[in-house]
Design a protein around this motif. Sequence first.
Motif, short mmCIF file in Angstrom:
data_model
loop_
_atom_site.label_atom_id
_atom_site.label_comp_id
_atom_site.label_asym_id
_atom_site.label_seq_id
_atom_site.Cartn_x
_atom_site.Cartn_y
_atom_site.Cartn_z
N THR A 164 0.95 -1.17 0.08
CA THR A 164 -0.07 -0.08 0.00
C THR A 164 0.91 1.30 0.10
OG1 THR A 164 0.06 0.06 2.17
CG2 THR A 164 -1.71 -1.41 1.30
N PRO A 165 0.58 2.48 -0.39
CA PRO A 165 1.36 3.60 -0.51
C PRO A 165 1.65 3.81 1.02
CG PRO A 165 -0.72 4.19 -1.61
CD PRO A 165 -0.99 2.48 -1.03
N GLU A 166 1.27 3.68 2.10
CA GLU A 166 1.58 3.91 3.26
C GLU A 166 2.98 2.90 3.84
OE1 GLU A 166 -1.75 3.08 2.98
OE2 GLU A 166 -2.13 4.99 2.48
N GLU A 167 2.74 1.67 3.25
CA GLU A 167 3.90 0.72 3.33
C GLU A 167 5.21 0.93 2.65
OE1 GLU A 167 1.50 -3.19 4.50
OE2 GLU A 167 1.62 -2.62 2.33
N ARG A 168 5.33 1.92 1.69
CA ARG A 168 6.31 1.94 0.64
C ARG A 168 7.34 2.94 1.27
NH1 ARG A 168 2.40 3.06 -4.42
NH2 ARG A 168 1.74 0.77 -4.94
N GLY A 169 7.48 3.11 2.53
CA GLY A 169 8.45 4.00 3.29
C GLY A 169 8.19 5.37 3.46
N ASP A 170 9.12 5.98 4.20
CA ASP A 170 8.93 7.21 4.66
C ASP A 170 9.99 8.34 4.52
OD1 ASP A 170 6.59 6.43 6.09
OD2 ASP A 170 7.91 5.94 7.78
N SER A 171 11.22 7.82 3.81
CA SER A 171 12.45 8.55 3.53
C SER A 171 12.07 9.41 1.95
CB SER A 171 13.53 7.84 3.12
OG SER A 171 13.46 7.20 1.93
N LYS A 172 12.68 10.67 2.21
CA LYS A 172 12.31 11.24 0.80
C LYS A 172 12.55 10.63 -0.57
CE LYS A 172 14.69 15.37 -1.37
NZ LYS A 172 15.77 16.35 -1.42
N PHE A 173 13.76 9.80 -0.74
CA PHE A 173 13.90 9.14 -2.01
C PHE A 173 12.76 8.10 -2.05
CE2 PHE A 173 17.78 11.68 -1.66
CZ PHE A 173 17.89 11.92 -3.06
N GLN A 174 12.47 7.40 -1.06
CA GLN A 174 11.46 6.12 -1.22
C GLN A 174 10.06 6.96 -1.63
OE1 GLN A 174 11.44 4.92 2.67
NE2 GLN A 174 12.51 3.04 2.15
N LYS A 175 9.78 7.96 -1.20
CA LYS A 175 8.53 8.84 -1.56
C LYS A 175 8.58 9.37 -2.95
CE LYS A 175 7.08 9.91 2.94
NZ LYS A 175 6.66 11.22 4.13
N MET A 176 9.83 9.76 -3.47
CA MET A 176 9.86 10.33 -4.56
C MET A 176 9.99 9.14 -5.95
SD MET A 176 12.92 13.39 -3.96
CE MET A 176 13.47 13.36 -5.55
#
Length: 180
Positions: free
Chosen positions: A55-67
């Motif tokens: 899910t989008p919430e499980e895809r990480g919290d770091s800047k590059f994970q989100k980008m």
Amino acid sequence: VFCFAVTLVALFDGKTTMWKGVPSWLAMIIFFILMSVVGMLEAMQIAFFAVAKFTPEERGDSKFQKMTCQLLFKGDGKNLPGFMIGRQLMVVSCMFFIARVTSVSIPEGGSNIFDVPDSVQEFFNTGLLGALITTIVASITWQLVASAFPLAFLANPITYIFLRICLMFEASGICHGAWV
């Protein structure tokens, strides 16, 4: 280890198909850089398919994970297959250069690597040793690590940069036939 030994001895003895003007030390650096690029691209493929199930919430919290995830999964969903097309183009390009560095070629009248018999040297000359190195070190190893730690690859800034480059290659149109 044996494949590396034969390849590196051939490289430093000038017994590869590397262009004549390239010094051995530079060819070795190019070899390891290209192996790392191929490895990173292989790992990205595995990591991207792994996080596609998150899910989008499980895809990480770091800047590059989100980008990375925003770019990869945005819009109508063509960036993931677009990445795969651009990735393949980059991997093939790197493989041609890696083959140039790792292919053993003994000059006429030259001595065999490790003074092996001619029949063994003919086996070395097939390029199979370089293919084994590339398959194991630049492909499978990176894929295994990425399957275990996909979010770690998403947090790497190089992942985002390579994703952009792959999408640029795909957008160039050079591989538009792949969409047919």
